[in-house]
Design a protein around this motif. Structure first.
Motif, PDB file in Angstrom:
ATOM      1  N   GLY A   1     -45.022  15.497 -36.666  1.00  0.00           N
ATOM      2  CA  GLY A   1     -43.637  15.709 -36.281  1.00  0.00           C
ATOM      3  C   GLY A   1     -43.007  14.408 -35.859  1.00  0.00           C
ATOM      4  N   GLY A   2     -42.115  14.488 -34.877  1.00  0.00           N
ATOM      5  CA  GLY A   2     -41.413  13.305 -34.386  1.00  0.00           C
ATOM      6  C   GLY A   2     -42.280  12.443 -33.499  1.00  0.00           C
ATOM      7  N   ASN A   3     -41.703  11.910 -32.448  1.00  0.00           N
ATOM      8  CA  ASN A   3     -42.392  10.925 -31.600  1.00  0.00           C
ATOM      9  C   ASN A   3     -43.761  11.366 -31.109  1.00  0.00           C
ATOM     10  OD1 ASN A   3     -40.269   9.141 -31.855  1.00  0.00           O
ATOM     11  ND2 ASN A   3     -39.247   9.831 -29.996  1.00  0.00           N
ATOM     12  N   ALA A   4     -43.855  12.582 -30.599  1.00  0.00           N
ATOM     13  CA  ALA A   4     -45.131  13.056 -30.045  1.00  0.00           C
ATOM     14  C   ALA A   4     -46.041  13.640 -31.116  1.00  0.00           C
ATOM     15  CB  ALA A   4     -44.880  14.089 -28.948  1.00  0.00           C
ATOM     16  N   GLY A   5     -45.559  13.729 -32.348  1.00  0.00           N
ATOM     17  CA  GLY A   5     -46.387  14.220 -33.445  1.00  0.00           C
ATOM     18  C   GLY A   5     -46.837  15.664 -33.292  1.00  0.00           C
ATOM     19  N   GLY A   6     -46.091  16.434 -32.514  1.00  0.00           N
ATOM     20  CA  GLY A   6     -46.458  17.844 -32.332  1.00  0.00           C
ATOM     21  C   GLY A   6     -47.530  18.090 -31.297  1.00  0.00           C
ATOM     22  N   SER A   7     -47.842  17.075 -30.499  1.00  0.00           N
ATOM     23  CA  SER A   7     -48.979  17.203 -29.572  1.00  0.00           C
ATOM     24  C   SER A   7     -48.783  18.280 -28.508  1.00  0.00           C
ATOM     25  CB  SER A   7     -49.270  15.863 -28.891  1.00  0.00           C
ATOM     26  OG  SER A   7     -48.144  15.420 -28.151  1.00  0.00           O
ATOM     27  N   ARG A   8     -47.542  18.556 -28.114  1.00  0.00           N
ATOM     28  CA  ARG A   8     -47.330  19.571 -27.081  1.00  0.00           C
ATOM     29  C   ARG A   8     -47.681  20.967 -27.586  1.00  0.00           C
ATOM     30  NH1 ARG A   8     -42.695  15.728 -25.464  1.00  0.00           N
ATOM     31  NH2 ARG A   8     -41.962  16.323 -27.530  1.00  0.00           N
ATOM     32  N   SER A   9     -47.511  21.207 -28.889  1.00  0.00           N
ATOM     33  CA  SER A   9     -47.941  22.505 -29.433  1.00  0.00           C
ATOM     34  C   SER A   9     -49.457  22.628 -29.338  1.00  0.00           C
ATOM     35  CB  SER A   9     -47.476  22.674 -30.879  1.00  0.00           C
ATOM     36  OG  SER A   9     -48.203  21.850 -31.766  1.00  0.00           O
ATOM     37  N   GLN A  10     -50.150  21.507 -29.497  1.00  0.00           N
ATOM     38  CA  GLN A  10     -51.607  21.525 -29.391  1.00  0.00           C
ATOM     39  C   GLN A  10     -52.058  21.910 -27.985  1.00  0.00           C
ATOM     40  OE1 GLN A  10     -53.779  18.224 -30.994  1.00  0.00           O
ATOM     41  NE2 GLN A  10     -52.314  17.887 -32.640  1.00  0.00           N
ATOM     42  N   TYR A  11     -51.356  21.417 -26.982  1.00  0.00           N
ATOM     43  CA  TYR A  11     -51.731  21.760 -25.608  1.00  0.00           C
ATOM     44  C   TYR A  11     -51.537  23.254 -25.353  1.00  0.00           C
ATOM     45  CZ  TYR A  11     -51.596  16.710 -25.019  1.00  0.00           C
ATOM     46  OH  TYR A  11     -51.813  15.370 -25.163  1.00  0.00           O
ATOM     47  N   HIS A  12     -50.462  23.819 -25.889  1.00  0.00           N
ATOM     48  CA  HIS A  12     -50.266  25.262 -25.721  1.00  0.00           C
ATOM     49  C   HIS A  12     -51.327  26.050 -26.467  1.00  0.00           C
ATOM     50  CE1 HIS A  12     -46.031  26.204 -23.978  1.00  0.00           C
ATOM     51  NE2 HIS A  12     -46.784  25.523 -23.162  1.00  0.00           N
ATOM     52  N   LEU A  13     -51.692  25.602 -27.672  1.00  0.00           N
ATOM     53  CA  LEU A  13     -52.771  26.278 -28.406  1.00  0.00           C
ATOM     54  C   LEU A  13     -54.066  26.265 -27.597  1.00  0.00           C
ATOM     55  CD1 LEU A  13     -52.405  25.220 -32.135  1.00  0.00           C
ATOM     56  CD2 LEU A  13     -52.604  27.541 -31.268  1.00  0.00           C
ATOM     57  N   ARG A  14     -54.349  25.146 -26.976  1.00  0.00           N
ATOM     58  CA  ARG A  14     -55.574  25.052 -26.164  1.00  0.00           C
ATOM     59  C   ARG A  14     -55.529  26.024 -24.983  1.00  0.00           C
ATOM     60  NH1 ARG A  14     -58.753  20.599 -27.331  1.00  0.00           N
ATOM     61  NH2 ARG A  14     -57.860  19.208 -28.892  1.00  0.00           N
ATOM     62  N   GLN A  15     -54.341  26.168 -24.366  1.00  0.00           N
ATOM     63  CA  GLN A  15     -54.205  27.127 -23.263  1.00  0.00           C
ATOM     64  C   GLN A  15     -54.425  28.555 -23.753  1.00  0.00           C
ATOM     65  OE1 GLN A  15     -50.241  25.893 -21.989  1.00  0.00           O
ATOM     66  NE2 GLN A  15     -51.097  25.242 -20.024  1.00  0.00           N
ATOM     67  N   ILE A  16     -53.836  28.887 -24.886  1.00  0.00           N
ATOM     68  CA  ILE A  16     -54.018  30.221 -25.465  1.00  0.00           C
ATOM     69  C   ILE A  16     -55.491  30.438 -25.781  1.00  0.00           C
ATOM     70  CG2 ILE A  16     -53.489  31.669 -27.474  1.00  0.00           C
ATOM     71  CD1 ILE A  16     -50.747  30.142 -27.574  1.00  0.00           C
ATOM     72  N   GLY A  17     -56.132  29.392 -26.303  1.00  0.00           N
ATOM     73  CA  GLY A  17     -57.539  29.469 -26.669  1.00  0.00           C
ATOM     74  C   GLY A  17     -58.449  29.837 -25.518  1.00  0.00           C
ATOM     75  N   VAL A  18     -58.087  29.428 -24.312  1.00  0.00           N
ATOM     76  CA  VAL A  18     -58.904  29.773 -23.142  1.00  0.00           C
ATOM     77  C   VAL A  18     -58.999  31.286 -23.003  1.00  0.00           C
ATOM     78  CG1 VAL A  18     -59.015  29.696 -20.605  1.00  0.00           C
ATOM     79  CG2 VAL A  18     -58.422  27.625 -21.897  1.00  0.00           C
ATOM     80  N   TYR A  19     -57.857  31.963 -23.135  1.00  0.00           N
ATOM     81  CA  TYR A  19     -57.844  33.411 -22.934  1.00  0.00           C
ATOM     82  C   TYR A  19     -58.511  34.161 -24.081  1.00  0.00           C
ATOM     83  CZ  TYR A  19     -56.427  38.097 -21.825  1.00  0.00           C
ATOM     84  OH  TYR A  19     -56.454  39.435 -21.542  1.00  0.00           O
TER      85      TYR A  19
END
Length: 196
Positions: free
Chosen positions: A123-141
């Motif tokens: 993606g843009g500047n962060a390359g979509g990294s914030r979506s990855q952090y949310h996926l990791r949070q979802i993954g915990v549950y």
């Protein structure tokens, strides 16, 4: 000395959170499939289309069963050894289609449970990294086990050109970084399977 036992083929289910035809995330998955076919023996990536899943709705669950398209999707996840998520970042989070797919597969019986996973984005500047952090949070549950390293979040608009007009990844350095992700996922998958 005993001969080394060949490990079974690792089947990876790959999900794309973008439904756009020339999506860069679909381009990442296409590259993933090509990389594994050409240079990572013992690992096969299959693209799993989430476009036709209905919105998650418990009213569609009848006597413990789901609509046929949902059942087919859940079966693909159940049969996979590990999962690859290619998820754009929308409003600092995962996309609606990706979250919908995650929710359907987490319904009883949670077919994500105890699977290794990797996440890639662009993606843009962060390359979509914030979506990855949310996926990791979802993954915990939902009991997914994400590899921690290497991370892959690619700035799609930084030179040299990363994607062609059809959404195909063309940058060789990025392809090498992708390969490192899949080698790590393969190693981690074997480690979890050997521990069972």
């Amino acid at each position: 000395m005993e001969a080394a036992v060949a490990k079974p083929m690792i089947k990876v289910a790959a999900l794309c959170g973008s439904l756009r035809k020339a999506s860069y995330h679909r381009g990442l998955i296409n590259s993933a499939i090509q990389i594994c076919n050409e240079s990572i023996p013992g690992m096969k990536i299959e693209f799993i289309n989430i476009e036709h899943l209905p919105f998650m709705n418990e009213d569609l669950e009848v006597n413990g069963t789901y609509p046929p398209v949902v059942e087919a999707f859940r079966q693909k996840i159940l049969e996979a050894d590990s999962v690859l998520f290619a998820s754009p970042e929308y409003n600092y989070s995962v996309t609606a289609p990706m979250k919908n797919a995650i929710d359907w597969a987490s319904r009883p019986q949670n077919v994500w449970a105890d699977k290794p996973a990797a996440t890639i984005s662009t993606g843009g500047n962060a390359g979509g990294s914030r979506s990855q952090y949310h996926l990791r949070q979802i993954g915990v549950y939902i009991d997914l086990h994400f590899i921690n390293n290497p991370e892959f979040s690619l700035n799609a608009y930084q030179k040299p050109i990363k994607f062609d007009e059809d959404g195909n990844l063309v940058d060789l350095e990025s392809k090498e970084k992708l390969k490192e992700v899949f080698l790590s996922l393969k190693k981690f998958t074997h480690r979890l399977q050997d521990g069972k």
